[in-house]
Design a protein around this motif. Structure first.
Motif, PDB file in Angstrom:
ATOM      1  N   ARG A  57       0.829  -1.199   0.000  1.00 28.33           N
ATOM      2  CA  ARG A  57       0.000   0.000   0.000  1.00 28.33           C
ATOM      3  C   ARG A  57       0.868   1.255   0.000  1.00 28.33           C
ATOM      4  O   ARG A  57       0.563   2.235  -0.683  1.00 28.33           O
ATOM      5  N   GLU A  65       2.143   1.939  -3.359  1.00 26.50           N
ATOM      6  CA  GLU A  65       1.055   2.475  -4.172  1.00 26.50           C
ATOM      7  C   GLU A  65       0.884   3.973  -3.902  1.00 26.50           C
ATOM      8  O   GLU A  65       0.739   4.779  -4.834  1.00 26.50           O
ATOM      9  N   LEU A  69      -7.780   5.829  -3.919  1.00 32.10           N
ATOM     10  CA  LEU A  69      -7.583   4.534  -3.257  1.00 32.10           C
ATOM     11  C   LEU A  69      -8.729   4.181  -2.307  1.00 32.10           C
ATOM     12  O   LEU A  69      -8.661   3.158  -1.616  1.00 32.10           O
TER      13      LEU A  69
END
Length: 219
Positions: free
Chosen positions: A158, A161, A179
């Motif tokens: 994450r 990302e 997200l």
């Protein structure tokens, strides 16, 4: 509403007057001091401890870049927004290396100036659009292959990302929407990324994202 203190440092009295009028015209901002050279700017900042310093790059006695370096070392919680008469790349790179949180051309529209001021006060890195484009070009031009960075291995999926989206220039609100996360959660992720990668701010995170190949031009 809590007012944020701003110190104006510019060699030209007319420019200082213009900036003073712009800042003092805002309900959340107030000018706490002015300086016409770098040495005075540092002395004033150490005494007044402003939230933000509007720092001209070219100042007498001590240039704005050197003054920024000294200020950031002495007052790490004080943000600096560097202003110049032109968007020359060397000023922008030097300002960011010195610890400035932003770089803007003096003739920017008032609305753009205020967006940059408030963005810097929120902890964001604000760059003149033309400079931002060239910064990205500078870091990706001529790279035959991504640079290996073992620090990225410390990031969770994450976090990688989020770093990729930071590298594309998205702010926390935009990342949260993309997200489907809360803004506070995104802020926490960004903070952990900066800590793990030992980075000072978002602009350094953008550099890492491009140099490591996590973000590609036009990707």
């Amino acid at each position: 509403m809590t007012e944020r203190g701003v110190l104006i440092c510019d060699a030209h009295e007319l420019m200082r007057a213009g900036l003073r009028g712009l800042v003092d015209g805002q309900p959340d901002l107030t000018v706490v001091g002015e300086a016409g050279d770098g040495e005075t700017a540092v002395a004033q900042a150490l005494t007044l401890r402003p939230d933000l310093v509007l720092m001209e790059a070219r100042l007498p006695c001590l240039d704005g870049i050197s003054a920024t370096t000294r200020l950031r070392a002495e007052l790490p919680d004080t943000r600096v927004l560097v202003l110049t008469a032109c968007d020359r790349d060397e000023y922008a790179y030097a300002a960011l290396r010195a610890g400035a949180s932003g770089f803007l051309v003096k003739d920017a529209p008032a609305a753009e100036m205020l967006v940059a001021v408030r963005g810097v006060l929120r902890g964001e890195t604000m760059l003149a659009p033309s400079v931002a484009r060239r910064l990205v070009d500078r870091y990706v031009t001529g790279a035959v292959a991504p640079l290996a960075d073992a620090r990225l291995d410390t990031l969770t999926g994450r976090e990688r990302e989020v770093l990729g989206l930071v590298g594309r220039g998205l702010n926390n609100v935009e990342i949260a929407e993309k997200l489907f996360l809360g803004e506070t959660t995104v802020k926490t992720h960004v903070g952990r990324i900066l800590t793990k990668l030992r980075l000072r701010d978002r602009i350094q995170a953008v550099v890492v994202a491009y140099e490591s190949g996590l973000v590609r031009p036009g990707g």
